[in-house]
Design an enzyme around this catalytic site. Structure first.
Site, short mmCIF file in Angstrom:
data_model
loop_
_atom_site.label_atom_id
_atom_site.label_comp_id
_atom_site.label_asym_id
_atom_site.label_seq_id
_atom_site.Cartn_x
_atom_site.Cartn_y
_atom_site.Cartn_z
N THR A 259 0.87 -1.19 0.00
CA THR A 259 0.00 0.00 0.00
C THR A 259 0.90 1.23 0.00
O THR A 259 2.08 1.14 0.34
CB THR A 259 -0.88 0.04 1.26
OG1 THR A 259 -0.01 0.14 2.39
CG2 THR A 259 -1.74 -1.20 1.39
N GLU B 276 -5.65 -3.94 -0.76
CA GLU B 276 -5.95 -5.10 0.07
C GLU B 276 -7.05 -5.98 -0.51
O GLU B 276 -7.38 -7.03 0.03
CB GLU B 276 -6.40 -4.62 1.47
CG GLU B 276 -5.27 -4.08 2.33
CD GLU B 276 -5.07 -2.58 2.17
OE1 GLU B 276 -5.43 -2.03 1.10
OE2 GLU B 276 -4.55 -1.95 3.10
N LYS C 110 -15.55 16.27 11.40
CA LYS C 110 -16.46 16.09 12.55
C LYS C 110 -16.81 17.46 13.11
O LYS C 110 -16.08 18.04 13.88
CB LYS C 110 -15.81 15.21 13.60
CG LYS C 110 -15.57 13.80 13.08
CD LYS C 110 -14.96 12.89 14.12
CE LYS C 110 -14.47 11.61 13.47
NZ LYS C 110 -13.05 11.60 13.15
N TRP D 84 -21.04 14.25 11.42
CA TRP D 84 -20.06 14.01 10.37
C TRP D 84 -20.47 14.71 9.08
O TRP D 84 -21.63 14.65 8.67
CB TRP D 84 -19.96 12.51 10.09
CG TRP D 84 -19.24 11.76 11.16
CD1 TRP D 84 -18.92 12.22 12.41
CD2 TRP D 84 -18.76 10.42 11.07
NE1 TRP D 84 -18.27 11.24 13.11
CE2 TRP D 84 -18.16 10.13 12.32
CE3 TRP D 84 -18.78 9.44 10.08
CZ2 TRP D 84 -17.58 8.88 12.60
CZ3 TRP D 84 -18.20 8.22 10.35
CH2 TRP D 84 -17.61 7.94 11.59
P1 ADP Z 1 -3.57 3.47 -1.13
O1 ADP Z 1 -3.84 4.84 -1.71
O2 ADP Z 1 -3.83 3.35 0.35
O3 ADP Z 1 -2.42 2.72 -1.68
P2 ADP Z 1 -5.44 2.03 -2.69
O4 ADP Z 1 -4.98 2.41 -4.01
O5 ADP Z 1 -5.54 0.66 -2.28
O6 ADP Z 1 -4.66 2.66 -1.66
O7 ADP Z 1 -6.72 2.86 -2.42
C1 ADP Z 1 -7.81 2.40 -1.73
C2 ADP Z 1 -8.68 3.54 -1.32
O8 ADP Z 1 -8.93 4.42 -2.41
C3 ADP Z 1 -10.04 3.11 -0.88
O9 ADP Z 1 -10.02 2.63 0.45
C4 ADP Z 1 -10.85 4.39 -1.05
O10 ADP Z 1 -10.66 5.27 0.04
C5 ADP Z 1 -10.22 5.00 -2.27
N1 ADP Z 1 -11.01 4.70 -3.45
C6 ADP Z 1 -10.82 3.73 -4.37
N2 ADP Z 1 -11.76 3.79 -5.33
C7 ADP Z 1 -12.58 4.82 -5.02
C8 ADP Z 1 -13.76 5.39 -5.61
N3 ADP Z 1 -14.28 4.93 -6.75
N4 ADP Z 1 -14.33 6.42 -4.99
C9 ADP Z 1 -13.84 6.92 -3.83
N5 ADP Z 1 -12.74 6.44 -3.23
C10 ADP Z 1 -12.11 5.40 -3.81
#
Ligand code: ADP
Length: 549
Positions: A186, A331, A444, A449
């Site tokens: 990640t 994940e 918040k 929220w």
């Molecule tokens: P990171 O940026 O932590 O490496 P990922 O690429 O795995 O992570 O991103 C996952 C996160 O991206 C999700 O938990 C969510 O917050 C956000 N995300 C992914 N797709 C969307 C979407 N279509 N709309 C809003 N948020 C999204």
């Protein structure tokens, strides 16, 4: 009594074997780092993946060894997808946009044995080579003629030399489908990056589910261009899906600007593309400037961050390209939900359909999801209730790589395991999930929220706004209040008052941001997402100082 069906393990090598045998002439087209366009077929890719597997065996690579890559979307990277995982080793795709300290941390944490890299990343390799303790050699993904001279790296090898010296006679080994195939960290917005370790089985099940008509809807008639990088959650599985369904694959290399992408989309008659919203902004900007349109593209898959209603309309109304809004995470391999219509939505008005499409979508088969309150109790599926989103399924992580026993899972009352996504969402009666925020980004205000994504979508609908982020700013009375950070379109004229007036009638009055800060640029992270933690560092006290003044 057991069924009487064959016990065939689900292995990633079977995808390229299938593509070779049934779609051997189908093309893979790549824009190379060297600048030119390279084209060959699935048959060629399979041959070279076998050669690479022989080369890796000669280099002493054993099953379960981690092999790192720092590479763009291209055919050599694809050969490693199949060559490395196919031979039983683990492909570890590293995000080259991470800071060099994080790249070194990840390579050491994964204990990478070799690292393959595109020439673009030579400076990065030079910066980290001395710190990568377990790496036996770095392999430049190029031919002999383009090998860097006097690179100053010990143990530098040439990709094409390895291929040339290797026979294509190689039988893919058969092993347990639960063996690890791929490792992806990640981006570690907070703390160190964490490794999601996919298995052959989880990758294969994800591929089946992701290709379905109500998922990414890919077929042998498609030409797929993944803009989403192969170093970020396996380009959402598209390199595997293309082999499973026999679709032509177009890989854009390092050229991700609007003009280069448009040229490739048109030249190769791409029908489906996929990427994060920030990339599409560049492409749409290019089309607006030049007045061009798409002649072949029918669908675009948008995810990784919320697709704004403005972008949705632009693609569909101006360019006749259907938007597939998807949600997932590293994940989750990554696909969790896709925003495809149910039968009853087809009859709806365009406006109602846009409202449905703006949501992140419904769960693909294999993913189960629910929302819970702070007490862990499941919340109802209505539009009014939002809660912490949890998921489970055969391609959702159970633990992080070398997490030392700190499993992220939470148990429900029945002892069932759930993965907490860190997203806050609603789920409607039709099962459409809508992200309102990441839990750490929620605003918040006086105990209530406020979801920042809604506020950003409204700002983005203003014609003078190019980019908008809404953050929680500290507030003397309400603890936190929404603060809008905005990049204006070039030459656009827009005041704070005009933008705040734009919110009237669109949301509850108390949701309206307290102030607007205009900036030249908003910081983006390694996966193209807005870095709200950096914005909070910079502007978190903005409302306090304003009140104090
Ligand atoms: P990171 O940026 O932590 O490496 P990922 O690429 O795995 O992570 O991103 C996952 C996160 O991206 C999700 O938990 C969510 O917050 C956000 N995300 C992914 N797709 C969307 C979407 N279509 N709309 C809003 N948020 C999204």
């Amino acid at each position: 009594m057991n069924g009487l069906m064959m016990q065939k393990q689900l292995l990633i090598s079977s995808l390229i074997v299938h593509a070779d045998r049934h779609h051997g002439d189908t093309e893979i087209v790549s824009r190379r780092v060297e600048g030119d366009i390279h084209r060959y077929t699935f048959r060629d890719c399979h041959r070279r993946a076998r050669q690479m597997a022989n080369a890796l065996t000669r280099l002493g690579v054993n099953p379960a060894d981690r092999i790192g890559t720092l590479a763009w979307n291209g055919y050599r990277h694809l050969e490693l997808y199949y060559g490395v995982s196919g031979m039983g080793a683990i492909l570890h795709t590293i995000n080259p946009r991470l800071h060099e300290d994080q790249v070194a941390y990840i390579a050491n944490h994964a204990e990478d044995q070799y690292i393959f890299f595109d020439l673009t990343f030579l400076p990065l390799i030079k910066a980290v080579a001395g710190r990568c303790k377990t790496v036996k050699a770095f392999i430049a993904m190029t031919d002999h003629a383009h090998m860097p001279k006097d690179a100053g790296i010990d143990n530098l090898l040439c990709y094409e030399d390895l291929i040339e010296a290797s026979s294509p006679d190689y039988a893919w080994p058969r092993f347990d489908e639960n063996a690890a195939s791929t490792l992806c960290y990640t981006s570690g917005t907070t703390g160190n990056p964490k490794g999601a370790l996919y298995s052959h089985r989880s990758s294969m099940l994800h591929t089946y589910a992701a290709a379905l008509p109500d998922s990414l809807n890919c077929s042998a008639r498609d030409v797929i261009l993944p803009v989403v990088p192969m170093f970020h959650v396996n380009a959402w599985g598209l390199p595997y899906i293309a082999c499973m369904v026999g679709a032509k694959l177009v890989l854009p290399g390092p050229a991700l600007d609007g003009k280069s992408l448009y040229e490739l989309l048109e030249a190769e008659q791409v029908t489906v593309s996929a990427g994060v919203p920030t990339v599409w902004q560049g492409l749409l900007g290019h089309l607006e400037e030049t007045g061009q349109a798409f002649s072949s593209m029918r669908r675009t898959i948008i995810g990784g961050a919320a697709c704004t209603p403005v972008m949705l309309r632009k693609f569909q109304e101006t360019y006749s390209v259907a938007v597939l809004h998807v949600w997932g995470m590293t994940e989750m391999s990554p696909i969790g939900t896709v925003g495809t219509m149910k039968a009853r939505h087809v009859e709806m008005s365009m406006e109602e359909r846009y409202a449905v499409q703006s949501k992140q979508g419904r769960a693909v088969f294999g993913v189960d999801m629910r929302i819970v309150g702070a007490d862990g109790v499941e919340l109802p599926w209505d539009v009014a209730t939002s809660g912490d989103l949890q998921v489970r399924g055969p391609w959702v992580v159970r633990d992080y790589f070398r997490s030392e026993g700190n499993s992220p899972l939470q148990l429900d009352d029945d002892g069932q395991e759930w993965f907490p996504t860190g997203d806050v969402a609603t789920i409607d009666a039709d099962g459409f999930m809508q992200i309102t925020d990441r839990s750490k980004d929620v605003i918040k205000s006086g105990g209530e929220w406020i979801g920042s994504i809604d506020l950003e979508n409204i700002a983005m609908a203003h014609p003078a706004v190019s980019q908008a982020a809404c953050i929680a700013a500290k507030h003397a009375k309400w603890d936190e209040r929404p603060l809008l950070i905005v990049v204006k379109k070039p030459q656009a004229d827009l005041t704070r008052e005009e933008l705040l007036a734009f919110y009237e009638g669109k949301i509850a009055k108390w949701w309206t941001p307290d102030d607007v800060v205009f900036v030249d640029a908003i910081p983006l992270g390694a996966t193209g997402k807005i870095q709200k933690n950096r914005l909070r560092e910079q502007f978190g006290d903005h409302l306090m100082t304003r009140v104090a003044n």
